[in-house]
Design an enzyme around this catalytic site. Structure first.
Site, PDB file in Angstrom:
ATOM      1  N   HIS A  27     -40.439  43.199 -15.326  1.00  0.00           N
ATOM      2  CA  HIS A  27     -39.534  42.361 -16.133  1.00  0.00           C
ATOM      3  C   HIS A  27     -40.254  41.817 -17.378  1.00  0.00           C
ATOM      4  O   HIS A  27     -40.447  40.600 -17.509  1.00  0.00           O
ATOM      5  CB  HIS A  27     -38.950  41.217 -15.285  1.00  0.00           C
ATOM      6  CG  HIS A  27     -37.683  40.667 -15.877  1.00  0.00           C
ATOM      7  ND1 HIS A  27     -36.669  40.120 -15.116  1.00  0.00           N
ATOM      8  CD2 HIS A  27     -37.256  40.570 -17.171  1.00  0.00           C
ATOM      9  CE1 HIS A  27     -35.678  39.709 -15.903  1.00  0.00           C
ATOM     10  NE2 HIS A  27     -36.026  39.971 -17.167  1.00  0.00           N
TER      11      HIS A  27
ATOM     12  N   ARG B 159     -30.354  43.571 -15.709  1.00  0.00           N
ATOM     13  CA  ARG B 159     -30.634  42.832 -14.477  1.00  0.00           C
ATOM     14  C   ARG B 159     -30.621  43.822 -13.323  1.00  0.00           C
ATOM     15  O   ARG B 159     -29.791  44.757 -13.297  1.00  0.00           O
ATOM     16  CB  ARG B 159     -29.561  41.756 -14.231  1.00  0.00           C
ATOM     17  CG  ARG B 159     -29.710  40.498 -15.062  1.00  0.00           C
ATOM     18  CD  ARG B 159     -30.981  39.712 -14.724  1.00  0.00           C
ATOM     19  NE  ARG B 159     -31.115  38.469 -15.467  1.00  0.00           N
ATOM     20  CZ  ARG B 159     -31.803  38.320 -16.597  1.00  0.00           C
ATOM     21  NH1 ARG B 159     -32.420  39.371 -17.133  1.00  0.00           N
ATOM     22  NH2 ARG B 159     -31.893  37.143 -17.170  1.00  0.00           N
TER      23      ARG B 159
ATOM     24  N   GLU C   6     -36.741  40.468  -7.422  1.00  0.00           N
ATOM     25  CA  GLU C   6     -37.932  40.387  -8.278  1.00  0.00           C
ATOM     26  C   GLU C   6     -38.808  39.288  -7.710  1.00  0.00           C
ATOM     27  O   GLU C   6     -38.277  38.208  -7.413  1.00  0.00           O
ATOM     28  CB  GLU C   6     -37.548  40.052  -9.715  1.00  0.00           C
ATOM     29  CG  GLU C   6     -36.878  41.217 -10.389  1.00  0.00           C
ATOM     30  CD  GLU C   6     -36.569  40.953 -11.872  1.00  0.00           C
ATOM     31  OE1 GLU C   6     -37.031  39.917 -12.405  1.00  0.00           O
ATOM     32  OE2 GLU C   6     -35.877  41.770 -12.459  1.00  0.00           O
TER      33      GLU C   6
HETATM   34  C1  DGY Z   1     -33.710  36.957 -20.343  1.00  0.00           C
HETATM   35  O1  DGY Z   1     -34.002  36.153 -21.226  1.00  0.00           O
HETATM   36  O2  DGY Z   1     -32.673  36.900 -19.718  1.00  0.00           O
HETATM   37  C2  DGY Z   1     -34.683  38.026 -20.068  1.00  0.00           C
HETATM   38  O3  DGY Z   1     -34.351  38.804 -18.995  1.00  0.00           O
HETATM   39  C3  DGY Z   1     -36.076  37.433 -19.906  1.00  0.00           C
HETATM   40  O4  DGY Z   1     -36.928  38.431 -20.320  1.00  0.00           O
END
Ligand code: DGY
Length: 307
Positions: free
Chosen positions: A273, A225, A254
């Site tokens: 992402h 993240r 983002e």
């Molecule tokens: C999640 O599932 O948390 C991922 O970051 C999505 O790609």
């Protein structure tokens, strides 16, 4: 039949199962609903299928008194105030496991791209700057024999470690309960790959002090993240040559605006992402989210419930 709101068009077969069982309202626009739209469409529903782009906070929960279940199409649930949902007796589901390999693949793709200077090389060719085979230009870093430091030892961290072993790397890891202390990992690693969820404890885990501990030749990969890295500190560290490069699949915010100051940093690769973005993985994530919602609306436990 319960009323359900799905916060984006999800072109996956699993949605047919949801539509067959419940009264489903679907957000059909390309961009996510604004907080106001989300609140308005959630006000009367019993089930909510969210994406990681939807913020579900106490205010939204209070505005949706009929809500019985939230299924997030993602393994991370930092977009949801899970505690607030728990206090209101609303179960929250996620999609663990199915995106492990896709995300570990992406971490490795970024690691290789950084190590072997793939993007600058491709740009050089397109710009007509490839003039000859040069013995000492475009040189990258070897993976074999290098040390990969994995921060966070969950499914994705371990899957990344398995890939690293196949490339002849030495792996060290650090997690809350095991492995080596983070400062030691940062000092030893030639590559650092982040795989920790975003929590109060992990926000800006990689800050100016952490970046200073890393080798000047080290490369940082973040597929976890954006908030795990202090991006201002990263920008300064890249400009100052304190580390050799970074590749980010995740940023804060983002999307990262094209004029964001971070993007002027040298040796930085940012992708939008896409850790879980494979055809099979996204279909499985949708199926899991639907299974979670169907189970909860049926009065049972979710197969994958975080709270
Ligand atoms: C999640 O599932 O948390 C991922 O970051 C999505 O790609």
């Amino acid at each position: 039949m319960a009323s359900v709101f799905v916060t984006r068009a999800l072109p996956f077969e699993a949605l047919d199962r949801l539509r067959a069982a419940h009264d489903v309202d679907e957000w059909r626009q390309d961009m996510p609903p604004s907080p106001g739209d989300l609140l308005a469409r959630t006000r009367e529903v019993e089930g909510l299928l969210t994406l990681i782009t939807d913020r579900v906070d106490a205010e939204l929960l209070d505005g949706a008194p009929a809500l019985k279940a939230i299924a997030n199409m993602g393994v991370g649930t930092d977009n949801i105030d899970v505690e607030a949902a728990k206090e209101r007796g609303i179960p929250v589901g996620n999609t663990p496991g199915v995106l492990t390999d896709a995300t570990a693949d992406l971490a490795f793709a970024l690691l290789l791209a950084l190590a072997r200077r793939i993007v600058p090389g491709a740009e050089k060719v397109r710009a007509g700057r490839w003039e000859t085979w040069e013995p000492a230009a475009d040189l990258g870093a070897d993976l074999a024999g290098a040390t990969l430091g994995i921060v966070g030892w969950g499914r994705i961290g371990q899957a990344t470690a398995r890939r690293a072993e196949g490339f002849g790397m030495d792996v060290v890891y650090s997690s809350r309960s095991a492995g080596v202390p983070l400062p030691e990992l940062l000092e030893r690693a030639d590559f650092v790959s982040l795989h920790t969820p975003l929590t109060r404890q992990t926000r800006h885990l990689i800050d100016a002090g952490a970046l200073k501990r890393m080798k000047q030749t080290a490369l940082l990969v973040n597929t976890a993240r954006g908030g795990v890295v202090d991006q201002d500190a990263l920008r300064s560290a890249l400009h100052a040559g304190e580390i050799a490069g970074a590749a980010l699949d995740v940023t804060d915010p983002e999307p990262l605006p094209a004029d964001h100051p971070l993007l002027d940093a040298p040796n930085l690769l940012v992708v939008p992402h896409v850790g879980s973005a494979t055809v099979r993985t996204r279909a499985k994530m949708a199926a899991m989210a639907v299974d979670n919602l169907l189970a909860a609306l049926d009065g049972g436990p979710m197969p994958h419930q975080v709270a």
